[in-house]
Motif scaffolding. Structure first.
Motif, PDB file in Angstrom:
ATOM      1  N   ALA A 415       0.855  -1.197   0.000  1.00 10.57           N
ATOM      2  CA  ALA A 415       0.000   0.000   0.000  1.00 10.57           C
ATOM      3  C   ALA A 415       0.885   1.239   0.000  1.00 10.57           C
ATOM      4  N   ILE A 416       0.561   2.177  -0.883  1.00 15.26           N
ATOM      5  CA  ILE A 416       1.275   3.454  -0.927  1.00 15.26           C
ATOM      6  C   ILE A 416       0.350   4.562  -0.477  1.00 15.26           C
ATOM      7  N   ASP A 417       0.941   5.669  -0.044  1.00 14.81           N
ATOM      8  CA  ASP A 417       0.138   6.800   0.420  1.00 14.81           C
ATOM      9  C   ASP A 417       0.958   8.074   0.278  1.00 14.81           C
ATOM     10  N   TYR A 418       0.266   9.202   0.387  1.00 15.95           N
ATOM     11  CA  TYR A 418       0.933  10.496   0.428  1.00 15.95           C
ATOM     12  C   TYR A 418       1.635  10.621   1.787  1.00 15.95           C
ATOM     13  N   THR A 419       2.839  11.163   1.788  1.00 18.43           N
ATOM     14  CA  THR A 419       3.572  11.261   3.053  1.00 18.43           C
ATOM     15  C   THR A 419       3.074  12.399   3.927  1.00 18.43           C
ATOM     16  N   ALA A 420       2.330  13.324   3.355  1.00 21.33           N
ATOM     17  CA  ALA A 420       1.767  14.453   4.115  1.00 21.33           C
ATOM     18  C   ALA A 420       0.378  14.744   3.558  1.00 21.33           C
ATOM     19  N   ALA A 421      -0.331  15.621   4.236  1.00 20.51           N
ATOM     20  CA  ALA A 421      -1.687  15.964   3.805  1.00 20.51           C
ATOM     21  C   ALA A 421      -1.671  16.411   2.342  1.00 20.51           C
ATOM     22  N   TYR A 422      -2.586  15.865   1.565  1.00 21.56           N
ATOM     23  CA  TYR A 422      -2.619  16.152   0.131  1.00 21.56           C
ATOM     24  C   TYR A 422      -4.051  16.327  -0.331  1.00 21.56           C
ATOM     25  N   THR A 423      -4.271  17.342  -1.188  1.00 21.54           N
ATOM     26  CA  THR A 423      -5.566  17.560  -1.814  1.00 21.54           C
ATOM     27  C   THR A 423      -5.337  17.928  -3.265  1.00 21.54           C
ATOM     28  N   ASP A 424      -6.030  17.219  -4.154  1.00 21.68           N
ATOM     29  CA  ASP A 424      -5.925  17.541  -5.573  1.00 21.68           C
ATOM     30  C   ASP A 424      -6.203  19.023  -5.804  1.00 21.68           C
ATOM     31  N   CYS A 425      -5.434  19.614  -6.699  1.00 21.32           N
ATOM     32  CA  CYS A 425      -5.628  21.002  -7.132  1.00 21.32           C
ATOM     33  C   CYS A 425      -5.364  22.023  -6.032  1.00 21.32           C
ATOM     34  N   GLN A 426      -4.751  21.576  -4.921  1.00 21.94           N
ATOM     35  CA  GLN A 426      -4.311  22.515  -3.889  1.00 21.94           C
ATOM     36  C   GLN A 426      -2.803  22.411  -3.667  1.00 21.94           C
ATOM     37  N   ASN A 427      -2.298  21.188  -3.593  1.00 20.58           N
ATOM     38  CA  ASN A 427      -0.862  21.007  -3.410  1.00 20.58           C
ATOM     39  C   ASN A 427      -0.108  21.325  -4.703  1.00 20.58           C
ATOM     40  N   THR A 428       1.070  21.908  -4.553  1.00 18.54           N
ATOM     41  CA  THR A 428       1.956  22.112  -5.703  1.00 18.54           C
ATOM     42  C   THR A 428       3.066  21.072  -5.737  1.00 18.54           C
ATOM     43  N   THR A 429       3.280  20.362  -4.640  1.00 19.81           N
ATOM     44  CA  THR A 429       4.225  19.251  -4.579  1.00 19.81           C
ATOM     45  C   THR A 429       3.641  18.168  -3.684  1.00 19.81           C
ATOM     46  N   THR A 430       4.135  16.953  -3.839  1.00 24.90           N
ATOM     47  CA  THR A 430       3.756  15.873  -2.939  1.00 24.90           C
ATOM     48  C   THR A 430       4.786  14.762  -3.071  1.00 24.90           C
ATOM     49  N   THR A 431       4.824  13.881  -2.081  1.00 30.09           N
ATOM     50  CA  THR A 431       5.701  12.712  -2.099  1.00 30.09           C
ATOM     51  C   THR A 431       4.868  11.479  -1.782  1.00 30.09           C
ATOM     52  N   LEU A 432       5.072  10.425  -2.564  1.00 30.13           N
ATOM     53  CA  LEU A 432       4.416   9.144  -2.341  1.00 30.13           C
ATOM     54  C   LEU A 432       5.435   8.176  -1.754  1.00 30.13           C
ATOM     55  N   ASP A 433       4.951   7.307  -0.871  1.00 31.33           N
ATOM     56  CA  ASP A 433       5.861   6.389  -0.185  1.00 31.33           C
ATOM     57  C   ASP A 433       5.122   5.100   0.140  1.00 31.33           C
ATOM     58  N   VAL A 434       5.895   4.050   0.423  1.00 27.24           N
ATOM     59  CA  VAL A 434       5.300   2.798   0.891  1.00 27.24           C
ATOM     60  C   VAL A 434       4.725   3.034   2.285  1.00 27.24           C
ATOM     61  N   LYS A 435       3.436   2.767   2.438  1.00 28.86           N
ATOM     62  CA  LYS A 435       2.794   2.953   3.737  1.00 28.86           C
ATOM     63  C   LYS A 435       2.819   1.656   4.531  1.00 28.86           C
ATOM     64  N   THR A 436       2.377   0.566   3.921  1.00 31.84           N
ATOM     65  CA  THR A 436       2.357  -0.724   4.617  1.00 31.84           C
ATOM     66  C   THR A 436       2.727  -1.835   3.651  1.00 31.84           C
ATOM     67  N   ILE A 437       3.383  -2.855   4.210  1.00 31.06           N
ATOM     68  CA  ILE A 437       3.609  -4.125   3.516  1.00 31.06           C
ATOM     69  C   ILE A 437       2.963  -5.198   4.384  1.00 31.06           C
ATOM     70  N   GLU A 438       2.005  -5.901   3.821  1.00 30.87           N
ATOM     71  CA  GLU A 438       1.314  -6.959   4.546  1.00 30.87           C
ATOM     72  C   GLU A 438       1.730  -8.309   3.981  1.00 30.87           C
TER      73      GLU A 438
END
Length: 751
Positions: A415-438
């Protein structure tokens, strides 16, 4: 008129521009309809989906569009539960309707849909346009649709007869015990049939009443679901004051025991013993004692007893803490969850604060022969812990370590997720990261092994299904709109098939800005409209002009308005709405033009008086003969007369006239002779006081009675109807000017 080549070219350009405007695609809002193949006649007004039914239809039309591009797709989108389209959910995509202007779209609700204010819209991709929204609608996917079973603390024990008696002021908590993922729902809690404000998965109360609960599936769908729970009647009674008698000792060696005793016994009451707020005995009549055994691993904790029964309300004692007499500690050094890969091993380790102990390792509760050190090498799945024992000292003890879960998975979930709060059309940058490995076992059991394996996997990031060159870390940083798209992470580890993560959409906001300006911010005449424009090129773009927050125009690149209000331009850029600054167009208010002197203007003969105006964008001062005196914001005057100011606020014109009079040089008279000879018949004041709306004139008779009090005195006292029965009658006056200054004296009437 003679037509020049330039004129002809301009006409052609205007016609071409008009043609482009009138043939632009217009998307209408989708309209809910009944199933076209069914017997319904009216469209749906709410959506209550479930595993047994999840099929809905809308009708969509678009007009003034002879063609869209061949690669166009029509996409039906769903907002979030608040009606926002920052991260819309795709309900349906159609790529075969580009020549059909009226068609139906079928869709199903996502299983996580729960809310009262969903909206839907249709978007075309080529050219990119968005329809008006439809809604809001109450929409719920009813995934749990069985009667709720409710018990105290959700422990699964429904009270006999459905009644729980609590002591006055003692809180009791009720919760469902048969709802999977109970905390993911909102609930409707009822007390004696009255809906309470609580929406969480449990209810804590100190009040008597008949309590029940249902899952909150909204104003419409809750009625179609069947989740009404059993009823628990809470009654209140008087506390018996249950407590634990003071034990002889509260620290135990492994060879010792201690019996805890309740202070109330022999009354046929039911007892439940608790350790660390978890029941460790079943409800038993007259079970008023409990023995803590120091040889039982993990005996340490806080113990309490709860009583109930005839004549006794539900009551729990204060807790007593029982600890080990040993001060030795045992720490697990490895992660709580570990993975065994094919042909691999893992080493478990614990650390004791004492060296004079013996070790034993357990797997699934069974001791492992020969494993007597502080480490254990494992090659199979199971639940492991270490036990240390010291029987040689004066206080023998046994301590168990925290457990380690070792799994040998059949597959993995990433599972991947945004590393910080993210909203489409509001953020100008974002980082995606591995959230969980099950790690997923053969029986479907899942174990979080992120800490153990995050750095062991090999990764490849994909955008829109295509591998991104060089992006092979467990995280990816995205910093501009060229990165917009749908991202997945392919993860692989030796011995297992590669697996793709969930998909995350990224729509970053462009750094562009949109600015609008108006030819005037004041509207005064329909024949002179206000023109609102932007330097942003709008050709081929999807845009909307808003007036007072409501969509106003979607076709005109330059807005010509004869209306007042607050105007904003919104342009769709890369799927994100860019909003401009606000332009406020106000109606003409002539009071905006002000003079710094009152009318009439009093001028001392032979001197110059400067009059200034404010509030306009241009000025013109004229005398009575319409001779221009000044075009600045002020004018200097030296003579009596009537003057005119023509001020403009942008293109709006305001005309103000005023009079200039010489200041009288005589004083306030103190004698009036009203004999009708036309001389001195009236009390005439200097013009700085007469006809002055800011000057108050008051006259009193000899008895101190007020006989005149007015502003703007007109030099008309005494009136012809007044009589003076005595000779030389004396009156008193007071004059108050606009600055609060006073002038006073006497007036003698001589007949």
């Amino acid at each position: 008129m003679r037509t020049t080549p330039t004129t002809a070219l301009l006409v052609l350009l205007l016609l071409f521009s008009y043609s482009l405007t009138t043939t632009a695609q217009i998307l209408n809002a989708p309209e809910p309809i009944a199933d076209p193949s069914g017997g319904g006649t009216s469209g749906w007004t709410a959506a209550c989906a479930s595993s047994g039914f999840n099929s809905y239809w809308v009708n969509f039309t678009w007009i003034n569009a002879p063609a869209v591009n061949s690669d166009n797709k029509f996409i039906l989108e769903l907002s979030d539960s608040n009606g926002n389209f920052g991260s819309p959910v795709v309900l349906a995509t159609l790529d075969d309707k580009n020549s059909n202007y009226d068609f139906n779209i079928q869709f199903a609700l996502p299983t996580d849909t729960r809310g009262e204010n969903y909206k839907i819209r249709v978007k075309s991709t080529s050219p990119e346009k968005v329809s008006p929204t439809a809604g809001p609608y109450s929409m719920y996917y009813v995934d749990f649709n069985s009667p709720i079973l409710m018990s105290q603390d959700g422990n699964g024990n429904i009270p006999s007869g459905g009644t729980i008696e609590v002591c006055d002021g003692t809180a009791i908590t009720m919760a469902p015990h048969n709802v999977p993922n109970a905390s993911s729902y909102k609930y409707n809690w009822y007390k004696s049939g009255t809906l309470l404000s609580e929406k969480g998965p449990s209810l804590t109360t100190t009040e008597a009443g008949m309590y029940s609960v249902q899952i909150d599936y909204g104003s419409i769908c809750s009625g179609s679901a069947s989740t009404d729970s059993n009823i628990i009647e809470v009654t209140t009674g008087t506390s018996l004051g249950v407590a634990l008698n003071t034990p002889s000792k509260t620290s135990l060696c492994s060879t010792e025991t201690e019996t805890l005793t309740a202070n109330i016994s022999g009354q046929g009451l039911t007892y439940v013993w608790y350790k660390d707020d978890v029941a460790i005995t079943s409800p038993t009549v007259d079970n008023h004692t409990y023995t803590v055994d120091g040889s039982t691993p993990g005996f340490e904790g806080n113990y309490a007893v709860e009583i109930s029964g005839p004549g006794a309300c539900l009551e729990r004692s204060a807790a007593i803490s029982i600890t080990t007499a040993s001060n030795v500690t045992l720490t697990r050094d490895n992660e709580a969850n570990l993975v065994i890969l094919p042909t691999k091993t893992k080493t478990l380790q614990v650390t004791s604060s004492s060296t004079a102990v013996t070790y034993a390792w357990y797997k699934d509760g069974v001791v492992l022969s020969g494993e007597t050190t502080n480490t254990l090498v494992v090659n199979s799945a199971g639940e492991y812990f270490a036990r240390i024992t010291d029987n040689g000292g004066s206080c023998p003890f046994t301590i168990d370590s925290d457990k380690t879960t070792v799994v040998s998975p059949a597959s993995f979930n990433i599972a991947i997720d945004y590393t910080a709060a993210y909203t489409d059309c509001q953020n100008t940058t974002t980082t995606l990261d591995v959230k969980t490995i099950e790690a997923v076992a053969a029986d479907g059991t899942k174990t979080d092994v992120t800490a153990d394996l995050k750095n062991e996997f090999t990764y490849q990031w994909k955008k829109d299904g295509v591998a991104i060159s060089g992006e092979t870390n467990n995280a990816i940083a995205l910093s501009d709109i060229t990165a917009n798209g749908d991202y997945t992470l392919n993860a692989s580890i030796s011995g297992y098939s590669a697996t793709d993560s969930n998909t995350l959409g990224v729509t970053l906001l462009t750094s562009e800005t949109v600015a609008i300006t108006a030819s005037s911010t004041t509207f005064c005449n329909p024949s002179n409209p206000v023109v609102i424009s932007t330097t942003t090129a709008l050709a081929g773009e999807t845009f909307t002009w808003y007036k007072n927050g409501v969509s106003y125009n979607t076709t005109d690149e330059t807005l010509t308005s004869t209306e007042t209000g607050t105007f904003v331009l919104e342009v769709l850029k890369n799927g994100c709405p860019l909003r401009s600054n606000e332009v406020v167009i106000s109606p003409l208010n002539e009071d905006l033009i002000t003079l710094d002197s009152s009318d009439p203007v009093i001028l001392i003969e032979g001197q110059t008086k400067t009059i200034s105006a404010s509030g306009g964008t241009s000025y013109q001062w004229l005398d009575a003969a319409n001779v221009e005196l000044s075009t600045s914001s002020s004018v200097s005057l030296t003579a009596e007369g009537t003057y005119t100011l023509i001020a403009k606020i942008d293109d709006c014109e305001v005309i103000k006239q005023f009079t200039v009079s010489y200041k009288d040089t005589f004083n306030v008279p103190n004698v009036v002779t009203p004999n009708g000879d036309g001389k001195n018949d009236l009390w005439v004041l200097p013009n700085s006081y007469s006809n002055n709306p800011n000057a108050t004139v008051i006259i009193y008779n000899s008895n101190g009675e007020e006989i005149l009090n007015e502003k703007g005195y007109k030099n008309n006292w005494p009136t012809s109807s007044m009589s003076f029965p005595k000779q030389n009658m004396v009156f008193y006056y007071k004059i108050i000017d606009d600055k609060g200054g006073q002038k006073q004296g006497t007036i003698t009437i001589i007949r």
